[in-house]
Structures are given as C-alpha cells and as structure tokens.
Write an enzyme that holds these catalytic residues in place. Structure first.
Site, mmCIF file in Angstrom:
data_model
loop_
_atom_site.group_PDB
_atom_site.id
_atom_site.type_symbol
_atom_site.label_atom_id
_atom_site.label_comp_id
_atom_site.label_asym_id
_atom_site.label_seq_id
_atom_site.Cartn_x
_atom_site.Cartn_y
_atom_site.Cartn_z
ATOM 1 N N CYS A 1 -4.532 6.913 -3.208
ATOM 2 C CA CYS A 1 -4.236 5.485 -3.359
ATOM 3 C C CYS A 1 -2.956 5.252 -4.150
ATOM 4 O O CYS A 1 -2.925 5.394 -5.371
ATOM 5 C CB CYS A 1 -5.395 4.730 -3.991
ATOM 6 S SG CYS A 1 -5.195 2.927 -3.921
ATOM 7 N N SER B 1 0.852 -1.190 0.000
ATOM 8 C CA SER B 1 0.000 0.000 0.000
ATOM 9 C C SER B 1 0.882 1.231 0.000
ATOM 10 O O SER B 1 1.827 1.322 0.788
ATOM 11 C CB SER B 1 -0.907 0.022 1.237
ATOM 12 O OG SER B 1 -1.462 1.313 1.447
#
Length: 345
Positions: free
Chosen positions: A255, A93
């Site tokens: 993101c 991530s």
C-alpha cells in the site's frame, strides 16, 4: 454484436494488487481539474454508473481497481488517471500509480526509454513523479515521488464494542487513512487472518467516519477516511501492513498511499529523517521500499514527500462490454463473495 459500451483494459498488478488500466473507450469525464472529475464520478449518477459497470459483477470483481486513463490537465503531466473501486472513485494510490506507469510504457502509449523513463502522472491529489527502470522493452521497477503527506491527528481514541478503547493515527497520504497498530485488536498480519482483519477494518472505518470528519485543506474533493490500515514492525525493522478495503478485502500490496501516511506519523514522532529508507511488507509478503525524500508544508501543517518503489506486471488484455439487453447494467454484489458490507450496495 451491438454493444452499448466497450472499454479496453490492460491487466496489471503491482506486487500482487490488481490495478487494471482502461486504455481505450473511456468516455469524456466532465471537470476542469482532475479533482473536479473525481467529484463528478462520485456524485453524478452517470459517473456512478460507469464505476459500477467496471467494478461490480458480472463485469467486475471485489479484488483490485480499474484506473481510468484521462487526458492530463496540468501542462507538466504526461497522463492523468482516477482510481475506481466498488465503493467510490479515489484520488490517489501507490500500487495503481505503478500499474498505470507499467501500462503506459509497456503498451507504447508513452515511449519507453532505457535504462530509465520518467513520467509525470496527474491525480486528483496532485502530481506523482514515476521513475521507471526499463530494460529489453520491460518496465522492471517504478519509483514514485508521492504527493505531500501529513498527520491530521495522532493517537485518536476510539471506543469500540469489540476491543474497548483503541488508538488510531488519522493521516493523509494521497487519501485519508486511519492507521492502527494491529496488536490492539489481538491479531497479527498474516494470510490466515485476512478475513478477521478485514472485518475489523470495516467496523473501525464505520466508527471513525461517524465520529471524525476529515477533509483536505486544499482539495475539498478529498474527504473522509477511505481505509483502515493495520501496521506492525518486524524484528528487522520492516513495516508490515494490511490495508482493509470496502466492502471487505485486504490490499495485496504493501500500500503506497498507506505507507506515505504512515511515514508522516514516523516523521512526526521523530523516528525517521530525510534520506531514510525502509522496507514495507504486505499480507502476502510482497515488498515496497519506502523513503523520506524531503519535508514541506500543506496549509501550514508539517508534511513529508515520500517515495515508494515497487514492481508492476502486465498479465492480460481484455475488453468489457454492455449488451443493451443485459438486465444488470449497474452491476451487483452479494455477501457470499463480497462480504457483509456488500448488502449496502
């Protein structure tokens, strides 16, 4: 107090997306590699128990992630980590890498050097280089050099009961994504549409995973489409994103892994070249800078090396504990807060 388990958490967010970092009390996670540790967390009952303990109510919440700091396996890594979310443990991530870097430096676990500190983070997806801009004891900004990202398949047609046939790009950016142009579901990416976007994302994720099987060609522990990310392009070229996450929420940041996956599609379509950078904006308006550093290959597939730049902020320090008499050691989730998919937990 006779607690059965305690874990210390440093509270951090990256451009609005919470990524708490477990800096103390993390139990030993079995596995010779971080990918093997990821697999254990997702398949062994004890691993699932740890995730539920940290991510579900009453100790957790539907918003954000918990990052388990682990001893690195790779000789070049300064630290390793795995991301825990309500559905499962995840390999990589961007926002959480920024949170972990910020936590390591501002807590003193890794010595901060001004004006720049370079940290190598080990994830199940590979090594991530974090270059932190530091001043007056604060980590001001983090630039990540992400793992190689690649296209699995472009313009996959999906028959849906709500929107007819839509197209999605199935791509890898550290985890697998389905990237969908938001206009196909007759919505725009803005705060007022968060619930509708999330509902659409959950429907599409289920349809895609029932019909399309994806697995990383070199890391079998990474498989399946983890998220549906809706995307759009603003008039000035800024990429607008909304990553939808199980059991029903929107990523508050732009993101990092999703933008890495999307960068692979832009390169495949000839829309970016090495050295290009652009802004990506989240549903709340926060920004990452996305760059194409280099091109490479993964198991014979063309791939890109993305960079993701953003800010992390510490906002608290907490300790979660398990009372041995607590009737909810595995946690719970209700549809009133967690959304319709919480009924599957």
């Amino acid at each position: 107090m006779r607690w059965k388990r305690t874990i210390q958490l440093l509270d951090v967010h990256a451009e609005g997306e919470i990524g708490k970092v477990a800096i103390g009390g993390v139990p030993k996670i079995p596995g010779e590699t971080v990918a093997a540790q990821l697999h254990w967390l997702n398949t062994d009952p004890k691993g699932q128990e740890l995730r539920r303990f940290l991510c579900l109510e009453p100790r957790g919440a539907p918003i954000g992630s918990v990052n388990l700091l682990l001893p690195p396996k790779h000789p070049d890594a300064d630290a390793a980590f795995i991301i825990l979310q309500p559905d499962q443990a995840h390999a990589s991530s961007g926002s959480n890498s920024i949170c972990v870097t910020t936590a390591l430096l501002e807590s003193g676990i890794v010595e901060m050097k001004e004006p720049e500190t370079i940290i190598t983070l080990e994830t199940a997806a590979g090594l991530v280089k974090a270059t932190a801009t530091c001043r007056d004891g604060r980590c001001e900004k983090v630039k990540l050099t992400m793992v190689p990202s690649f296209v699995h398949e472009l313009d996959v047609e999906i028959d849906t009961p709500h929107w007819g046939k839509i197209k999605a790009d199935i791509c890898y950016g550290g985890i697998f994504y389905a990237l969908v142009d938001v206009g196909q579901i007759n919505l725009t990416i803005e705060k007022a549409n968060a619930a509708a976007l999330v509902q659409a994302g959950m429907i599409l994720k289920d349809l895609i995973n029932r019909n399309i099987h994806v697995v990383h060609p070199e890391i079998p522990a990474i498989s399946g489409v983890a998220y549906v990310m809706f995307r759009d392009i603003e008039a000035d070229g800024t990429v607008r994103t909304c990553t939808t996450m199980w059991p029903g929420r929107a990523d508050r940041s732009p993101c990092g892994t999703g933008n890495s996956a999307n960068l692979a599609t832009l390169y495949a379509r000839g829309k970016v070249k090495v050295g290009d950078t652009f802004k990506s904006k989240s549903i709340i308006g926060s920004e990452f800078e996305v760059g194409l550093q280099a091109v490479t290959e993964v198991a014979g597939k063309p791939a890109v090396i993305p960079t993701i730049s953003g800010r992390g902020f510490t906002f608290g320090l907490s300790q979660v504990a398990l009372d041995p008499f607590d009737p909810h050691p595995l946690g719970f989730a209700l549809t009133d807060v967690w959304g319709p998919s919480a009924g599957e937990i």
